[in-house]
Enzyme design. Structure first.
Site, PDB file in Angstrom:
ATOM      1  CE  LYS A 196      23.553  -6.080 -24.515  1.00 45.10           C
ATOM      2  NZ  LYS A 196      23.438  -7.223 -25.409  1.00 45.10           N
ATOM      3  CD  GLU A 202      37.386   0.985 -27.851  1.00 43.39           C
ATOM      4  OE1 GLU A 202      36.812   0.538 -26.815  1.00 43.39           O
ATOM      5  OE2 GLU A 202      37.788   0.255 -28.771  1.00 43.39           O
ATOM      6  N   GLY A 254      24.215  -5.673 -29.387  1.00 43.73           N
ATOM      7  CA  GLY A 254      24.723  -4.350 -29.779  1.00 43.73           C
ATOM      8  C   GLY A 254      24.491  -4.039 -31.251  1.00 43.73           C
ATOM      9  NE  ARG A 255      26.552  -9.359 -34.172  1.00 43.52           N
ATOM     10  CZ  ARG A 255      26.986  -9.855 -33.035  1.00 43.52           C
ATOM     11  NH1 ARG A 255      27.544  -9.048 -32.140  1.00 43.52           N
ATOM     12  NH2 ARG A 255      26.885 -11.142 -32.761  1.00 43.52           N
ATOM     13  CD  GLU A 340      30.671  -7.544 -32.936  1.00 39.69           C
ATOM     14  OE1 GLU A 340      31.746  -6.932 -32.786  1.00 39.69           O
ATOM     15  OE2 GLU A 340      29.595  -7.102 -32.516  1.00 39.69           O
ATOM     16  CG  HIS A 371      35.652   6.562 -60.908  1.00 42.06           C
ATOM     17  ND1 HIS A 371      36.015   6.827 -62.201  1.00 42.06           N
ATOM     18  CD2 HIS A 371      34.298   6.657 -60.859  1.00 42.06           C
ATOM     19  CE1 HIS A 371      34.918   7.109 -62.909  1.00 42.06           C
ATOM     20  NE2 HIS A 371      33.871   7.007 -62.119  1.00 42.06           N
ATOM     21  CE  LYS A 500      35.465  -5.440 -26.596  1.00 36.67           C
ATOM     22  NZ  LYS A 500      34.120  -5.659 -26.091  1.00 36.67           N
TER      23      LYS A 500
HETATM   24  O1  F6P Z   1      33.674  -4.988 -29.200  1.00 40.93           O
HETATM   25  C1  F6P Z   1      32.491  -5.435 -29.727  1.00 40.93           C
HETATM   26  C2  F6P Z   1      31.296  -4.908 -29.011  1.00 40.93           C
HETATM   27  O2  F6P Z   1      31.038  -5.627 -27.867  1.00 40.93           O
HETATM   28  C3  F6P Z   1      30.106  -4.906 -29.956  1.00 40.93           C
HETATM   29  O3  F6P Z   1      29.458  -6.114 -30.017  1.00 40.93           O
HETATM   30  C4  F6P Z   1      29.303  -3.783 -29.446  1.00 40.93           C
HETATM   31  O4  F6P Z   1      28.413  -3.342 -30.419  1.00 40.93           O
HETATM   32  C5  F6P Z   1      30.382  -2.774 -29.114  1.00 40.93           C
HETATM   33  O5  F6P Z   1      31.452  -3.546 -28.641  1.00 40.93           O
HETATM   34  C6  F6P Z   1      30.001  -1.712 -28.146  1.00 40.93           C
HETATM   35  O6  F6P Z   1      29.574  -2.232 -26.922  1.00 40.93           O
HETATM   36  P1  F6P Z   1      28.831  -1.351 -25.855  1.00 40.93           P
HETATM   37  O7  F6P Z   1      27.546  -0.901 -26.460  1.00 40.93           O
HETATM   38  O8  F6P Z   1      28.624  -2.237 -24.670  1.00 40.93           O
HETATM   39  O9  F6P Z   1      29.699  -0.180 -25.523  1.00 40.93           O
END
Ligand code: F6P
Length: 533
Positions: A196, A202, A254-255, A340, A371, A500
Protein backbone atom coordinates in the site's frame (compact mmCIF):
# COMPACT_ATOMS: atom_id res chain seq x y z
CA UNK A 1 -25.95 -1.42 29.77
CA UNK A 2 -22.19 -0.95 29.80
CA UNK A 3 -19.27 -3.32 29.49
CA UNK A 4 -18.45 -3.28 33.20
CA UNK A 5 -21.79 -4.95 33.99
CA UNK A 6 -20.83 -8.03 32.00
CA UNK A 7 -18.72 -9.50 34.78
CA UNK A 8 -21.71 -9.37 37.16
CA UNK A 9 -23.73 -11.26 34.56
CA UNK A 10 -20.87 -13.71 34.22
CA UNK A 11 -20.75 -14.29 38.00
CA UNK A 12 -24.39 -15.26 37.84
CA UNK A 13 -23.69 -18.16 35.47
CA UNK A 14 -20.16 -19.21 36.30
CA UNK A 15 -21.19 -22.39 38.12
CA UNK A 16 -23.82 -23.36 35.61
CA UNK A 17 -23.16 -26.19 33.17
CA UNK A 18 -23.65 -25.26 29.52
CA UNK A 19 -25.14 -28.71 29.03
CA UNK A 20 -27.96 -27.85 31.44
CA UNK A 21 -29.14 -25.15 29.04
CA UNK A 22 -30.18 -27.94 26.68
CA UNK A 23 -32.99 -28.79 29.10
CA UNK A 24 -34.69 -26.32 26.80
CA UNK A 25 -35.47 -28.60 23.84
CA UNK A 26 -35.39 -25.56 21.54
CA UNK A 27 -31.94 -24.39 22.67
CA UNK A 28 -30.06 -25.65 19.59
CA UNK A 29 -32.34 -23.78 17.21
CA UNK A 30 -32.93 -20.68 19.36
CA UNK A 31 -29.18 -20.11 19.67
CA UNK A 32 -28.35 -20.46 15.99
CA UNK A 33 -28.87 -18.20 13.01
CA UNK A 34 -28.52 -18.82 9.32
CA UNK A 35 -27.98 -16.56 6.39
CA UNK A 36 -27.45 -17.38 2.73
CA UNK A 37 -26.10 -20.88 3.34
CA UNK A 38 -24.06 -20.05 6.46
CA UNK A 39 -25.21 -21.54 9.75
CA UNK A 40 -23.84 -20.06 12.98
CA UNK A 41 -24.49 -22.04 16.15
CA UNK A 42 -23.69 -20.44 19.50
CA UNK A 43 -25.79 -22.76 21.64
CA UNK A 44 -22.71 -24.36 23.27
CA UNK A 45 -21.90 -21.18 25.21
CA UNK A 46 -23.14 -20.07 28.59
CA UNK A 47 -25.19 -17.29 27.01
CA UNK A 48 -28.84 -17.38 28.06
CA UNK A 49 -31.77 -15.12 27.26
CA UNK A 50 -30.87 -12.57 29.92
CA UNK A 51 -27.26 -12.37 28.76
CA UNK A 52 -28.20 -12.18 25.11
CA UNK A 53 -30.63 -9.36 25.81
CA UNK A 54 -27.91 -7.52 27.73
CA UNK A 55 -25.35 -8.06 24.97
CA UNK A 56 -27.75 -6.80 22.32
CA UNK A 57 -28.43 -3.76 24.49
CA UNK A 58 -24.68 -3.22 24.67
CA UNK A 59 -24.40 -3.21 20.88
CA UNK A 60 -27.38 -0.93 20.59
CA UNK A 61 -26.11 1.46 23.26
CA UNK A 62 -22.66 1.61 21.68
CA UNK A 63 -24.26 2.87 18.47
CA UNK A 64 -23.15 -0.05 16.29
CA UNK A 65 -25.82 0.61 13.68
CA UNK A 66 -25.09 4.32 13.35
CA UNK A 67 -21.35 3.67 13.15
CA UNK A 68 -21.90 0.92 10.58
CA UNK A 69 -24.01 3.25 8.44
CA UNK A 70 -21.34 5.94 8.73
CA UNK A 71 -18.69 3.47 7.54
CA UNK A 72 -20.72 2.39 4.51
CA UNK A 73 -21.53 6.02 3.71
CA UNK A 74 -17.85 6.94 3.47
CA UNK A 75 -17.57 9.03 6.68
CA UNK A 76 -14.04 9.48 8.05
CA UNK A 77 -14.49 7.01 10.90
CA UNK A 78 -10.75 6.24 11.05
CA UNK A 79 -10.29 9.38 13.10
CA UNK A 80 -6.62 9.06 14.03
CA UNK A 81 -5.64 8.90 10.37
CA UNK A 82 -8.54 11.07 9.21
CA UNK A 83 -9.64 8.52 6.63
CA UNK A 84 -12.83 6.93 5.43
CA UNK A 85 -13.09 3.14 5.75
CA UNK A 86 -14.41 1.79 2.49
CA UNK A 87 -12.97 -1.62 1.74
CA UNK A 88 -16.63 -2.57 1.25
CA UNK A 89 -16.62 -0.36 -1.89
CA UNK A 90 -14.12 -2.80 -3.45
CA UNK A 91 -16.79 -5.51 -3.54
CA UNK A 92 -19.84 -3.31 -4.03
CA UNK A 93 -22.02 -4.41 -6.95
CA UNK A 94 -22.11 -2.23 -10.05
CA UNK A 95 -24.67 0.52 -9.69
CA UNK A 96 -23.82 1.22 -6.03
CA UNK A 97 -23.25 4.88 -5.21
CA UNK A 98 -20.63 5.70 -2.57
CA UNK A 99 -19.07 9.11 -2.23
CA UNK A 100 -16.06 10.37 -0.31
CA UNK A 101 -15.97 14.15 0.06
CA UNK A 102 -18.71 14.40 -2.56
CA UNK A 103 -16.77 12.32 -5.14
CA UNK A 104 -18.11 9.01 -6.42
CA UNK A 105 -15.62 6.23 -5.73
CA UNK A 106 -17.29 3.29 -7.43
CA UNK A 107 -16.46 4.21 -11.03
CA UNK A 108 -12.75 4.13 -10.24
CA UNK A 109 -13.03 0.89 -8.25
CA UNK A 110 -14.75 -0.79 -11.18
CA UNK A 111 -12.32 0.71 -13.69
CA UNK A 112 -9.37 -0.70 -11.74
CA UNK A 113 -11.10 -4.06 -11.30
CA UNK A 114 -11.63 -4.26 -15.07
CA UNK A 115 -7.97 -3.40 -15.69
CA UNK A 116 -6.93 -6.09 -13.22
CA UNK A 117 -9.20 -8.59 -14.98
CA UNK A 118 -7.70 -7.63 -18.36
CA UNK A 119 -4.18 -8.13 -17.03
CA UNK A 120 -5.03 -11.35 -15.18
CA UNK A 121 -6.61 -12.76 -18.34
CA UNK A 122 -3.61 -11.71 -20.43
CA UNK A 123 -1.25 -13.52 -18.02
CA UNK A 124 -3.48 -16.60 -17.81
CA UNK A 125 -4.01 -16.87 -21.57
CA UNK A 126 -0.43 -16.12 -22.56
CA UNK A 127 -1.08 -12.71 -24.13
CA UNK A 128 1.22 -11.14 -21.55
CA UNK A 129 4.46 -13.08 -21.64
CA UNK A 130 7.83 -13.08 -19.97
CA UNK A 131 11.00 -12.67 -22.00
CA UNK A 132 11.14 -16.46 -22.32
CA UNK A 133 7.49 -17.09 -23.11
CA UNK A 134 4.22 -17.76 -21.29
CA UNK A 135 4.24 -16.86 -17.58
CA UNK A 136 4.52 -20.06 -15.55
CA UNK A 137 5.00 -18.54 -12.08
CA UNK A 138 3.70 -15.45 -10.32
CA UNK A 139 5.37 -14.22 -7.13
CA UNK A 140 3.56 -11.79 -4.84
CA UNK A 141 6.07 -9.83 -2.75
CA UNK A 142 4.33 -8.19 0.20
CA UNK A 143 3.83 -8.52 3.93
CA UNK A 144 1.01 -8.19 6.48
CA UNK A 145 -2.18 -7.16 4.73
CA UNK A 146 -0.38 -7.23 1.39
CA UNK A 147 0.37 -10.93 1.84
CA UNK A 148 -1.87 -12.69 4.34
CA UNK A 149 -5.18 -12.23 2.48
CA UNK A 150 -3.96 -13.40 -0.93
CA UNK A 151 -1.97 -16.30 0.59
CA UNK A 152 -4.99 -17.40 2.58
CA UNK A 153 -7.28 -17.04 -0.45
CA UNK A 154 -5.00 -18.85 -2.89
CA UNK A 155 -4.67 -21.81 -0.52
CA UNK A 156 -8.38 -21.81 0.31
CA UNK A 157 -9.45 -21.89 -3.33
CA UNK A 158 -6.97 -24.46 -4.61
CA UNK A 159 -9.69 -26.50 -6.40
CA UNK A 160 -10.43 -23.43 -8.57
CA UNK A 161 -6.81 -22.73 -9.41
CA UNK A 162 -6.37 -22.95 -13.19
CA UNK A 163 -3.83 -20.16 -13.78
CA UNK A 164 -0.04 -20.15 -13.44
CA UNK A 165 1.59 -21.22 -10.19
CA UNK A 166 1.36 -18.50 -7.53
CA UNK A 167 3.94 -18.01 -4.77
CA UNK A 168 4.41 -15.56 -1.93
CA UNK A 169 7.46 -13.93 -0.38
CA UNK A 170 7.00 -11.85 2.75
CA UNK A 171 9.81 -12.30 5.26
CA UNK A 172 12.90 -10.09 5.05
CA UNK A 173 14.83 -13.21 6.02
CA UNK A 174 16.74 -13.86 2.80
CA UNK A 175 15.96 -17.55 3.21
CA UNK A 176 12.38 -16.94 2.13
CA UNK A 177 13.15 -15.49 -1.29
CA UNK A 178 16.24 -17.67 -1.84
CA UNK A 179 14.32 -20.90 -1.37
CA UNK A 180 11.61 -19.71 -3.71
CA UNK A 181 13.86 -18.39 -6.47
CA UNK A 182 15.75 -21.68 -6.52
CA UNK A 183 12.79 -23.31 -8.27
CA UNK A 184 11.91 -20.51 -10.71
CA UNK A 185 12.84 -19.51 -14.25
CA UNK A 186 13.43 -15.75 -14.49
CA UNK A 187 12.30 -15.66 -18.10
CA UNK A 188 8.79 -16.89 -17.30
CA UNK A 189 8.22 -15.39 -13.84
CA UNK A 190 6.08 -12.36 -13.05
CA UNK A 191 6.73 -10.47 -9.81
CA UNK A 192 3.93 -8.48 -8.21
CA UNK A 193 5.15 -5.96 -5.64
CA UNK A 194 2.23 -5.50 -3.27
CA UNK A 195 2.56 -2.62 -0.85
CA UNK A 196 0.00 0.00 0.00
CA UNK A 197 2.69 2.47 1.05
CA UNK A 198 5.46 1.16 -1.23
CA UNK A 199 7.91 1.89 1.57
CA UNK A 200 7.63 -1.21 3.76
CA UNK A 201 11.20 -2.27 4.37
CA UNK A 202 10.75 -6.02 3.99
CA UNK A 203 8.84 -5.69 0.73
CA UNK A 204 11.15 -3.16 -0.87
CA UNK A 205 14.26 -5.15 0.08
CA UNK A 206 12.77 -8.35 -1.36
CA UNK A 207 11.62 -6.50 -4.49
CA UNK A 208 15.18 -5.27 -5.15
CA UNK A 209 16.57 -8.78 -4.57
CA UNK A 210 14.03 -10.14 -7.06
CA UNK A 211 14.87 -7.48 -9.63
CA UNK A 212 18.63 -8.13 -9.27
CA UNK A 213 18.01 -11.87 -9.67
CA UNK A 214 15.98 -11.28 -12.79
CA UNK A 215 18.53 -8.86 -14.25
CA UNK A 216 21.07 -11.69 -14.37
CA UNK A 217 19.02 -13.50 -17.05
CA UNK A 218 16.56 -11.07 -18.53
CA UNK A 219 17.28 -7.92 -20.57
CA UNK A 220 14.43 -5.82 -19.17
CA UNK A 221 13.56 -7.02 -15.64
CA UNK A 222 11.09 -4.18 -15.00
CA UNK A 223 8.92 -5.53 -17.83
CA UNK A 224 8.12 -8.58 -15.67
CA UNK A 225 7.07 -6.58 -12.62
CA UNK A 226 3.62 -5.29 -11.64
CA UNK A 227 2.78 -3.16 -8.60
CA UNK A 228 -0.21 -2.82 -6.28
CA UNK A 229 -0.12 0.37 -4.28
CA UNK A 230 -1.69 3.68 -3.35
CA UNK A 231 1.65 5.37 -4.16
CA UNK A 232 1.93 5.52 -7.93
CA UNK A 233 4.92 7.92 -7.90
CA UNK A 234 6.96 5.42 -5.95
CA UNK A 235 6.01 2.52 -8.23
CA UNK A 236 7.24 4.42 -11.28
CA UNK A 237 10.47 5.35 -9.47
CA UNK A 238 10.98 1.61 -8.97
CA UNK A 239 10.68 1.21 -12.74
CA UNK A 240 7.26 -0.35 -13.15
CA UNK A 241 5.29 0.91 -16.16
CA UNK A 242 1.97 2.50 -15.28
CA UNK A 243 -0.07 -0.03 -17.29
CA UNK A 244 1.02 -2.67 -14.77
CA UNK A 245 0.34 -0.55 -11.69
CA UNK A 246 -2.99 -1.10 -9.98
CA UNK A 247 -3.76 1.65 -7.53
CA UNK A 248 -6.20 2.07 -4.69
CA UNK A 249 -7.14 4.74 -2.22
CA UNK A 250 -6.07 5.35 1.37
CA UNK A 251 -9.56 4.37 2.54
CA UNK A 252 -8.62 0.72 2.06
CA UNK A 253 -6.75 -0.52 5.14
CA UNK A 254 -3.95 -3.06 4.52
CA UNK A 255 -5.64 -5.90 6.40
CA UNK A 256 -8.93 -5.22 4.60
CA UNK A 257 -7.43 -5.03 1.13
CA UNK A 258 -7.62 -8.45 -0.49
CA UNK A 259 -10.82 -7.48 -2.33
CA UNK A 260 -9.07 -5.02 -4.65
CA UNK A 261 -5.65 -4.78 -6.34
CA UNK A 262 -3.94 -6.61 -3.44
CA UNK A 263 -6.00 -9.63 -4.56
CA UNK A 264 -4.40 -9.67 -8.04
CA UNK A 265 -2.40 -12.86 -7.37
CA UNK A 266 -5.62 -14.60 -6.32
CA UNK A 267 -7.38 -13.29 -9.42
CA UNK A 268 -4.59 -14.63 -11.63
CA UNK A 269 -4.79 -18.01 -9.88
CA UNK A 270 -8.56 -18.54 -10.11
CA UNK A 271 -9.54 -16.14 -12.91
CA UNK A 272 -11.60 -12.94 -12.87
CA UNK A 273 -14.98 -14.73 -12.92
CA UNK A 274 -14.22 -16.75 -9.80
CA UNK A 275 -12.75 -13.64 -8.20
CA UNK A 276 -16.08 -11.89 -8.90
CA UNK A 277 -17.85 -14.72 -7.07
CA UNK A 278 -15.57 -14.09 -4.08
CA UNK A 279 -16.55 -10.40 -4.21
CA UNK A 280 -20.24 -11.32 -4.45
CA UNK A 281 -19.97 -13.41 -1.28
CA UNK A 282 -18.47 -10.41 0.52
CA UNK A 283 -21.14 -8.08 -0.87
CA UNK A 284 -23.90 -10.46 0.26
CA UNK A 285 -22.49 -10.37 3.80
CA UNK A 286 -22.35 -6.56 3.61
CA UNK A 287 -26.03 -6.43 2.72
CA UNK A 288 -26.88 -8.79 5.57
CA UNK A 289 -24.79 -6.76 8.03
CA UNK A 290 -26.55 -3.57 6.96
CA UNK A 291 -30.08 -4.92 6.93
CA UNK A 292 -30.54 -7.70 9.48
CA UNK A 293 -31.75 -6.74 12.96
CA UNK A 294 -29.00 -6.95 15.57
CA UNK A 295 -30.46 -10.15 17.05
CA UNK A 296 -30.26 -11.97 13.71
CA UNK A 297 -27.11 -10.32 12.41
CA UNK A 298 -24.25 -12.81 12.05
CA UNK A 299 -21.31 -10.38 12.43
CA UNK A 300 -23.02 -8.78 15.44
CA UNK A 301 -23.66 -12.14 17.09
CA UNK A 302 -20.08 -13.33 16.50
CA UNK A 303 -18.85 -10.08 18.03
CA UNK A 304 -21.16 -10.36 21.04
CA UNK A 305 -20.12 -13.94 21.74
CA UNK A 306 -16.49 -12.77 21.58
CA UNK A 307 -17.16 -9.81 23.89
CA UNK A 308 -18.96 -12.08 26.33
CA UNK A 309 -16.10 -14.54 26.53
CA UNK A 310 -13.32 -11.98 26.75
CA UNK A 311 -14.84 -9.07 28.66
CA UNK A 312 -17.49 -10.96 30.65
CA UNK A 313 -16.04 -14.39 31.37
CA UNK A 314 -12.44 -13.17 31.29
CA UNK A 315 -11.09 -15.74 28.79
CA UNK A 316 -7.91 -14.19 27.41
CA UNK A 317 -7.68 -15.94 24.04
CA UNK A 318 -9.85 -17.55 21.44
CA UNK A 319 -8.99 -20.33 19.02
CA UNK A 320 -10.14 -20.44 15.40
CA UNK A 321 -10.32 -24.06 14.34
CA UNK A 322 -11.28 -24.60 10.71
CA UNK A 323 -11.93 -28.25 9.88
CA UNK A 324 -10.81 -27.45 6.36
CA UNK A 325 -7.17 -27.99 5.52
CA UNK A 326 -7.33 -25.35 2.79
CA UNK A 327 -8.10 -22.74 5.44
CA UNK A 328 -4.71 -23.41 7.02
CA UNK A 329 -3.75 -19.71 6.77
CA UNK A 330 -7.09 -18.39 8.00
CA UNK A 331 -5.93 -18.23 11.63
CA UNK A 332 -2.87 -16.17 10.60
CA UNK A 333 -5.08 -13.93 8.47
CA UNK A 334 -7.48 -13.45 11.38
CA UNK A 335 -4.64 -12.74 13.76
CA UNK A 336 -3.77 -9.66 11.77
CA UNK A 337 -7.40 -8.72 11.14
CA UNK A 338 -8.40 -9.00 14.78
CA UNK A 339 -5.25 -8.18 16.72
CA UNK A 340 -3.97 -5.32 14.55
CA UNK A 341 -7.49 -3.88 14.53
CA UNK A 342 -8.50 -4.24 18.17
CA UNK A 343 -5.26 -4.75 20.10
CA UNK A 344 -5.32 -1.21 21.50
CA UNK A 345 -5.19 0.27 24.97
CA UNK A 346 -6.75 3.66 24.35
CA UNK A 347 -10.19 4.65 23.16
CA UNK A 348 -10.88 6.73 20.07
CA UNK A 349 -10.60 9.94 22.12
CA UNK A 350 -7.18 8.95 23.54
CA UNK A 351 -8.43 8.07 27.01
CA UNK A 352 -7.42 4.80 28.67
CA UNK A 353 -9.72 1.96 27.71
CA UNK A 354 -11.94 1.13 30.69
CA UNK A 355 -11.93 -2.53 29.63
CA UNK A 356 -9.60 -5.05 28.03
CA UNK A 357 -8.63 -4.66 24.38
CA UNK A 358 -9.53 -7.36 21.86
CA UNK A 359 -8.39 -10.92 22.65
CA UNK A 360 -5.45 -12.99 21.48
CA UNK A 361 -6.51 -15.03 18.46
CA UNK A 362 -4.79 -18.21 17.40
CA UNK A 363 -5.52 -21.54 15.78
CA UNK A 364 -4.75 -24.27 13.31
CA UNK A 365 -6.89 -26.52 11.14
CA UNK A 366 -8.45 -29.61 12.61
CA UNK A 367 -7.69 -32.43 12.82
CA UNK A 368 -3.99 -31.45 13.05
CA UNK A 369 -4.51 -29.23 16.10
CA UNK A 370 -6.12 -32.14 17.93
CA UNK A 371 -2.74 -33.85 18.01
CA UNK A 372 -0.95 -30.75 19.26
CA UNK A 373 -2.63 -28.19 21.51
CA UNK A 374 -6.12 -29.61 22.15
CA UNK A 375 -4.68 -31.24 25.28
CA UNK A 376 -4.56 -27.78 26.87
CA UNK A 377 -7.96 -26.82 25.47
CA UNK A 378 -9.54 -29.87 27.12
CA UNK A 379 -7.61 -30.14 30.37
CA UNK A 380 -5.55 -26.96 30.85
CA UNK A 381 -6.39 -24.45 33.56
CA UNK A 382 -7.11 -21.65 31.06
CA UNK A 383 -10.40 -21.80 29.21
CA UNK A 384 -10.12 -21.18 25.47
CA UNK A 385 -13.39 -20.52 23.64
CA UNK A 386 -13.17 -22.40 20.36
CA UNK A 387 -14.59 -21.28 17.04
CA UNK A 388 -15.09 -24.36 14.88
CA UNK A 389 -15.91 -24.14 11.21
CA UNK A 390 -16.60 -26.91 8.75
CA UNK A 391 -18.09 -27.51 5.30
CA UNK A 392 -20.96 -29.96 4.91
CA UNK A 393 -19.23 -31.20 1.75
CA UNK A 394 -15.61 -31.52 0.70
CA UNK A 395 -14.22 -31.00 -2.78
CA UNK A 396 -12.53 -34.37 -3.21
CA UNK A 397 -14.37 -36.77 -5.49
CA UNK A 398 -14.14 -40.28 -4.14
CA UNK A 399 -13.01 -39.15 -0.67
CA UNK A 400 -16.42 -38.51 0.89
CA UNK A 401 -15.60 -41.00 3.60
CA UNK A 402 -12.59 -38.89 4.64
CA UNK A 403 -14.81 -35.84 4.78
CA UNK A 404 -17.25 -37.67 7.04
CA UNK A 405 -14.36 -38.57 9.37
CA UNK A 406 -13.33 -34.90 9.38
CA UNK A 407 -16.87 -33.76 10.26
CA UNK A 408 -17.17 -36.41 13.01
CA UNK A 409 -13.98 -35.10 14.56
CA UNK A 410 -15.20 -31.52 14.47
CA UNK A 411 -18.55 -32.36 16.07
CA UNK A 412 -16.90 -34.69 18.59
CA UNK A 413 -14.50 -32.00 19.77
CA UNK A 414 -17.23 -29.45 20.40
CA UNK A 415 -19.28 -32.11 22.18
CA UNK A 416 -16.31 -33.23 24.32
CA UNK A 417 -15.56 -29.65 25.30
CA UNK A 418 -19.10 -29.14 26.51
CA UNK A 419 -19.77 -32.49 28.17
CA UNK A 420 -16.36 -33.45 29.51
CA UNK A 421 -15.93 -36.61 31.58
CA UNK A 422 -16.67 -36.72 35.32
CA UNK A 423 -14.44 -38.25 37.98
CA UNK A 424 -17.07 -40.90 38.51
CA UNK A 425 -17.01 -41.86 34.83
CA UNK A 426 -13.22 -41.87 34.82
CA UNK A 427 -13.15 -44.14 37.91
CA UNK A 428 -15.53 -46.53 36.21
CA UNK A 429 -13.29 -46.70 33.13
CA UNK A 430 -10.26 -47.49 35.24
CA UNK A 431 -12.13 -50.07 37.30
CA UNK A 432 -13.19 -51.74 34.01
CA UNK A 433 -9.51 -51.95 33.13
CA UNK A 434 -8.69 -53.68 36.39
CA UNK A 435 -7.30 -50.80 38.44
CA UNK A 436 -7.99 -50.67 42.17
CA UNK A 437 -7.50 -48.54 45.26
CA UNK A 438 -5.12 -45.56 45.28
CA UNK A 439 -3.75 -46.34 41.83
CA UNK A 440 -7.28 -46.35 40.37
CA UNK A 441 -7.94 -42.97 41.98
CA UNK A 442 -4.66 -41.49 40.73
CA UNK A 443 -5.14 -42.76 37.18
CA UNK A 444 -8.78 -41.67 37.12
CA UNK A 445 -7.95 -38.08 38.05
CA UNK A 446 -5.73 -37.75 34.97
CA UNK A 447 -8.63 -38.85 32.80
CA UNK A 448 -11.17 -36.29 33.99
CA UNK A 449 -12.30 -33.68 31.48
CA UNK A 450 -13.90 -30.71 33.25
CA UNK A 451 -16.03 -29.90 30.20
CA UNK A 452 -18.27 -26.84 30.28
CA UNK A 453 -15.89 -25.22 27.80
CA UNK A 454 -17.63 -23.00 25.26
CA UNK A 455 -17.46 -23.27 21.51
CA UNK A 456 -19.30 -22.02 18.46
CA UNK A 457 -19.77 -23.72 15.10
CA UNK A 458 -19.92 -22.14 11.65
CA UNK A 459 -21.20 -24.50 8.95
CA UNK A 460 -21.18 -23.83 5.21
CA UNK A 461 -22.01 -26.09 2.32
CA UNK A 462 -18.63 -26.19 0.56
CA UNK A 463 -15.65 -23.83 0.42
CA UNK A 464 -16.36 -22.01 -2.86
CA UNK A 465 -15.07 -18.52 -3.78
CA UNK A 466 -18.49 -17.13 -2.80
CA UNK A 467 -18.41 -18.80 0.62
CA UNK A 468 -14.86 -17.62 1.25
CA UNK A 469 -16.05 -14.07 0.48
CA UNK A 470 -18.90 -14.47 2.96
CA UNK A 471 -16.58 -15.77 5.69
CA UNK A 472 -13.93 -13.06 5.27
CA UNK A 473 -16.53 -10.26 5.27
CA UNK A 474 -18.25 -11.88 8.26
CA UNK A 475 -15.03 -11.66 10.26
CA UNK A 476 -14.25 -8.14 9.06
CA UNK A 477 -17.60 -6.90 10.32
CA UNK A 478 -17.27 -8.89 13.52
CA UNK A 479 -14.01 -7.05 14.25
CA UNK A 480 -15.72 -3.76 13.42
CA UNK A 481 -18.61 -4.41 15.85
CA UNK A 482 -16.20 -5.44 18.62
CA UNK A 483 -14.20 -2.27 18.03
CA UNK A 484 -17.29 -0.07 18.25
CA UNK A 485 -18.39 -1.72 21.50
CA UNK A 486 -14.89 -1.35 22.99
CA UNK A 487 -14.69 2.26 21.78
CA UNK A 488 -11.55 1.48 19.75
CA UNK A 489 -10.49 2.75 16.33
CA UNK A 490 -10.17 -0.60 14.53
CA UNK A 491 -8.56 0.95 11.46
CA UNK A 492 -5.21 2.37 12.55
CA UNK A 493 -2.14 0.40 13.73
CA UNK A 494 0.20 2.71 15.63
CA UNK A 495 1.45 -0.24 17.65
CA UNK A 496 3.56 -1.49 14.75
CA UNK A 497 5.54 1.74 14.36
CA UNK A 498 8.00 1.75 17.26
CA UNK A 499 9.62 -1.56 16.36
CA UNK A 500 9.92 -0.49 12.71
CA UNK A 501 11.65 2.76 13.71
CA UNK A 502 14.06 1.04 16.08
CA UNK A 503 14.92 -1.64 13.49
CA UNK A 504 15.77 1.06 10.96
CA UNK A 505 17.97 2.81 13.52
CA UNK A 506 19.78 -0.43 14.39
CA UNK A 507 20.49 -1.40 10.79
CA UNK A 508 23.56 0.90 10.47
CA UNK A 509 24.84 -0.42 13.79
CA UNK A 510 24.66 -4.01 12.52
CA UNK A 511 26.18 -2.90 9.21
CA UNK A 512 29.12 -1.61 11.25
CA UNK A 513 28.56 1.99 10.11
CA UNK A 514 27.50 3.32 13.49
CA UNK A 515 28.49 2.58 17.06
CA UNK A 516 26.08 0.88 19.46
CA UNK A 517 26.94 3.40 22.17
CA UNK A 518 23.49 5.03 22.02
CA UNK A 519 21.70 1.73 22.63
CA UNK A 520 20.54 0.48 26.00
CA UNK A 521 22.73 -1.97 27.92
CA UNK A 522 20.76 -5.05 26.92
CA UNK A 523 20.76 -4.29 23.20
CA UNK A 524 24.50 -3.43 23.30
CA UNK A 525 25.26 -6.73 25.00
CA UNK A 526 23.19 -8.69 22.46
CA UNK A 527 24.93 -6.95 19.56
CA UNK A 528 28.29 -7.92 21.09
CA UNK A 529 27.18 -11.54 21.35
CA UNK A 530 26.04 -11.59 17.71
CA UNK A 531 29.29 -10.02 16.55
CA UNK A 532 31.31 -12.52 18.57
CA UNK A 533 30.25 -15.47 16.37
O1 F6P B 1 3.33 -3.23 9.79
C1 F6P B 1 1.96 -3.26 9.66
C2 F6P B 1 1.50 -2.85 8.31
O2 F6P B 1 1.46 -1.48 8.17
C3 F6P B 1 0.14 -3.48 8.04
O3 F6P B 1 -0.91 -2.75 8.55
C4 F6P B 1 0.15 -3.64 6.57
O4 F6P B 1 -0.79 -4.57 6.18
C5 F6P B 1 1.58 -4.08 6.34
O5 F6P B 1 2.33 -3.37 7.28
C6 F6P B 1 2.10 -3.88 4.96
O6 F6P B 1 2.04 -2.54 4.55
P1 F6P B 1 2.23 -2.11 3.05
O7 F6P B 1 1.12 -2.72 2.27
O8 F6P B 1 2.19 -0.62 3.05
O9 F6P B 1 3.55 -2.63 2.58
Amino acid sequence: MDLTKLSALADRVKDRRILSLFDDPERASRYARSFDGLYFDFSKTNIDDETLTALLALADGAGVEARRDAMFAGARINETEDRAVLHTALRAPEGTVIEVDGQDVIAEVIGTRNRMAGFADAVRKGRFTGQGGVITDVVNIGIGGSDLGPVMGVKALRPYHDGPRVHFVSNVDGAHITDLLAGLDAETTLFIVASKTFTTNETMVNAVTARDWMAKTVADPGAQFAALSTEEDKTSEFGIASERVFGFEDWVGGRYSMWGPIGLSLMIAIGPDRFDEFLSGGAAMDAHFRQAPLADNLPVLLALVGIWHHQGMGYATRAVLPYEQRLERLPAYLQQLEMESNGKRVAMDGSDLPCKSGPIVWGEPGTNGQHAFYQLIHQGTDIVPCEFMVGARGHEPGLDHQHRILVSNCLAQSKALMKGRTLEQARQRMADRGYEGAELERQARHRVFPGNRPSTMLIYECLTPYVLGQIVALYEHRVFVEGVILGINSFDQWGVELGKELALALQPVLDGEKSAADSDGSTRALIDVIRSY
